[in-house]
Design a protein around this motif. Structure first.
Motif, PDB file in Angstrom:
ATOM      1  N   UNK A 111       0.832  -1.210   0.000  1.00  0.00           N
ATOM      2  CA  UNK A 111       0.000   0.000   0.000  1.00  0.00           C
ATOM      3  C   UNK A 111       0.865   1.258   0.000  1.00  0.00           C
ATOM      4  N   UNK A 112       0.400   2.276  -0.697  1.00  0.00           N
ATOM      5  CA  UNK A 112       1.078   3.569  -0.654  1.00  0.00           C
ATOM      6  C   UNK A 112       1.110   4.095   0.778  1.00  0.00           C
ATOM      7  N   UNK A 113       0.074   3.801   1.544  1.00  0.00           N
ATOM      8  CA  UNK A 113       0.049   4.215   2.940  1.00  0.00           C
ATOM      9  C   UNK A 113       1.176   3.576   3.737  1.00  0.00           C
ATOM     10  N   UNK A 114       1.460   2.308   3.449  1.00  0.00           N
ATOM     11  CA  UNK A 114       2.568   1.620   4.125  1.00  0.00           C
ATOM     12  C   UNK A 114       3.892   2.275   3.774  1.00  0.00           C
ATOM     13  N   UNK A 115       4.085   2.609   2.499  1.00  0.00           N
ATOM     14  CA  UNK A 115       5.322   3.274   2.104  1.00  0.00           C
ATOM     15  C   UNK A 115       5.408   4.678   2.697  1.00  0.00           C
ATOM     16  N   UNK A 116       4.285   5.387   2.784  1.00  0.00           N
ATOM     17  CA  UNK A 116       4.284   6.706   3.422  1.00  0.00           C
ATOM     18  C   UNK A 116       4.755   6.587   4.870  1.00  0.00           C
ATOM     19  N   UNK A 117       4.258   5.573   5.551  1.00  0.00           N
ATOM     20  CA  UNK A 117       4.645   5.374   6.951  1.00  0.00           C
ATOM     21  C   UNK A 117       6.106   4.959   7.046  1.00  0.00           C
ATOM     22  N   UNK A 118       6.550   4.114   6.118  1.00  0.00           N
ATOM     23  CA  UNK A 118       7.924   3.607   6.162  1.00  0.00           C
ATOM     24  C   UNK A 118       8.951   4.719   5.964  1.00  0.00           C
ATOM     25  N   UNK A 119       8.754   5.565   4.950  1.00  0.00           N
ATOM     26  CA  UNK A 119       9.767   6.589   4.661  1.00  0.00           C
ATOM     27  C   UNK A 119       9.843   7.633   5.767  1.00  0.00           C
ATOM     28  N   UNK A 120       8.793   7.745   6.580  1.00  0.00           N
ATOM     29  CA  UNK A 120       8.790   8.723   7.655  1.00  0.00           C
ATOM     30  C   UNK A 120       8.803   8.061   9.039  1.00  0.00           C
ATOM     31  N   UNK A 147      13.755  -4.016  11.255  1.00  0.00           N
ATOM     32  CA  UNK A 147      12.587  -4.309  12.094  1.00  0.00           C
ATOM     33  C   UNK A 147      11.287  -4.136  11.311  1.00  0.00           C
ATOM     34  N   UNK A 148      11.190  -3.043  10.538  1.00  0.00           N
ATOM     35  CA  UNK A 148       9.972  -2.796   9.763  1.00  0.00           C
ATOM     36  C   UNK A 148       9.783  -3.857   8.686  1.00  0.00           C
ATOM     37  N   UNK A 149      10.886  -4.250   8.031  1.00  0.00           N
ATOM     38  CA  UNK A 149      10.795  -5.294   7.021  1.00  0.00           C
ATOM     39  C   UNK A 149      10.352  -6.618   7.617  1.00  0.00           C
ATOM     40  N   UNK A 150      10.842  -6.925   8.816  1.00  0.00           N
ATOM     41  CA  UNK A 150      10.457  -8.167   9.483  1.00  0.00           C
ATOM     42  C   UNK A 150       8.981  -8.158   9.875  1.00  0.00           C
ATOM     43  N   UNK A 168       8.884  -7.572  -1.241  1.00  0.00           N
ATOM     44  CA  UNK A 168       8.104  -6.447  -0.705  1.00  0.00           C
ATOM     45  C   UNK A 168       8.635  -6.036   0.660  1.00  0.00           C
ATOM     46  N   UNK A 169       8.961  -7.011   1.501  1.00  0.00           N
ATOM     47  CA  UNK A 169       9.501  -6.711   2.828  1.00  0.00           C
ATOM     48  C   UNK A 169      10.843  -5.980   2.719  1.00  0.00           C
ATOM     49  N   UNK A 170      11.670  -6.377   1.756  1.00  0.00           N
ATOM     50  CA  UNK A 170      12.950  -5.692   1.549  1.00  0.00           C
ATOM     51  C   UNK A 170      12.747  -4.235   1.131  1.00  0.00           C
ATOM     52  N   UNK A 181      12.799   1.515   2.305  1.00  0.00           N
ATOM     53  CA  UNK A 181      12.088   2.786   2.447  1.00  0.00           C
ATOM     54  C   UNK A 181      12.393   3.425   3.799  1.00  0.00           C
ATOM     55  N   UNK A 182      12.416   2.625   4.846  1.00  0.00           N
ATOM     56  CA  UNK A 182      12.733   3.142   6.183  1.00  0.00           C
ATOM     57  C   UNK A 182      14.159   3.680   6.222  1.00  0.00           C
TER      58      UNK A 182
END
Length: 230
Positions: free
Chosen positions: A20-29, A78-81, A97-99, A104-105
């Motif tokens: 989800x774009x929302x997941x990537x938004x959360x990951x990069x920030x 941690x986020x990827x896991x 996807x997890x990578x 992104x984080x």
């Protein structure tokens, strides 16, 4: 950096549409979200200083947990896991996807180091601190932010997906909110308190991620039918 992080999120969404774009938004920030939490807990410190720079009236005193290079990789792993272990029906390319979520984080530190003054630690207390200081040049900083965001949005729009279609109204609304928040942070008055900075940071980042997730929601059966997909 602010807008640039979201440019990375938009581009990564098209690299792996299942996320989800929302997941990537959360990951990069995630680093900034953790920073807001750690400020409230007293684990990290920032000082409001209008003379600190034209872009951010803040002096980042101590934030090795959320914003060190070592921390960036640790939080990314941690986020990827967490993403990899999250229950899902679509297990295809799940580890890739997890990578990407982990990447992104970690990307947060590498974009921040371009604009921050030398205050980003490599590791913990007493470690070397890096930063190329583009915040000292407001026009160059704004240009870099807009260029990175524009590049990411271009990838998102041009490499469109039938199952996660571009919804012009939602995308326009999301971009308007992002640009308005950035303009307010640059041209607005200094924040009233560190607590206000932390609370606004947490609420704002979570709300943006939720908005992005809604904008990028899966296509409805009617939308798939129009695209000729069952």
């Amino acid at each position: 950096m602010f807008l640039g992080h979201y440019g990375v999120a938009f581009a990564l969404k098209r690299v792996e549409p299942k996320v989800s774009l929302g997941t990537f938004f959360l990951a990069v920030q995630l680093a900034d979200l953790l920073w807001g939490c750690f400020l409230l807990l007293g684990w990290e410190q920032v000082r409001i200083d209008p003379s600190a720079g034209a872009v951010a009236p803040l002096e980042f005193v101590h934030y090795p947990i959320s914003h060190s290079l070592v921390g960036a990789f640790a939080w990314g792993i941690a986020a990827g896991a967490v993403y990899y272990s999250w229950p899902t029906r679509d297990t295809s390319r799940h580890w890739q996807a997890a990578l990407l979520v982990a990447a992104a984080v970690a990307s947060h530190w590498f974009l921040d180091v371009l604009v921050h003054f030398p205050d980003l630690p490599l590791a913990g207390e007493g470690s070397p601190q890096l930063g190329f200081g583009l915040w000292a040049n407001l026009p160059l900083t704004i240009a870099l932010e807009l260029l990175t965001l524009s590049a990411g949005v271009a990838v998102y729009v041009l490499r469109r997906s039938h199952r996660h279609p571009v919804r012009p109204g939602g995308l326009a609304g999301l971009l308007i909110v992002l640009l308005a928040l950035y303009a307010a942070s640059v041209a607005g008055p200094p924040p009233p308190s560190v607590r206000a900075v932390a609370v606004a940071d947490i609420i704002g980042l979570v709300a943006l991620a939720a908005f992005a997730g809604w904008t990028d929601r899966r296509a409805t059966p009617a939308e798939l039918a129009v695209a000729g997909i069952r």
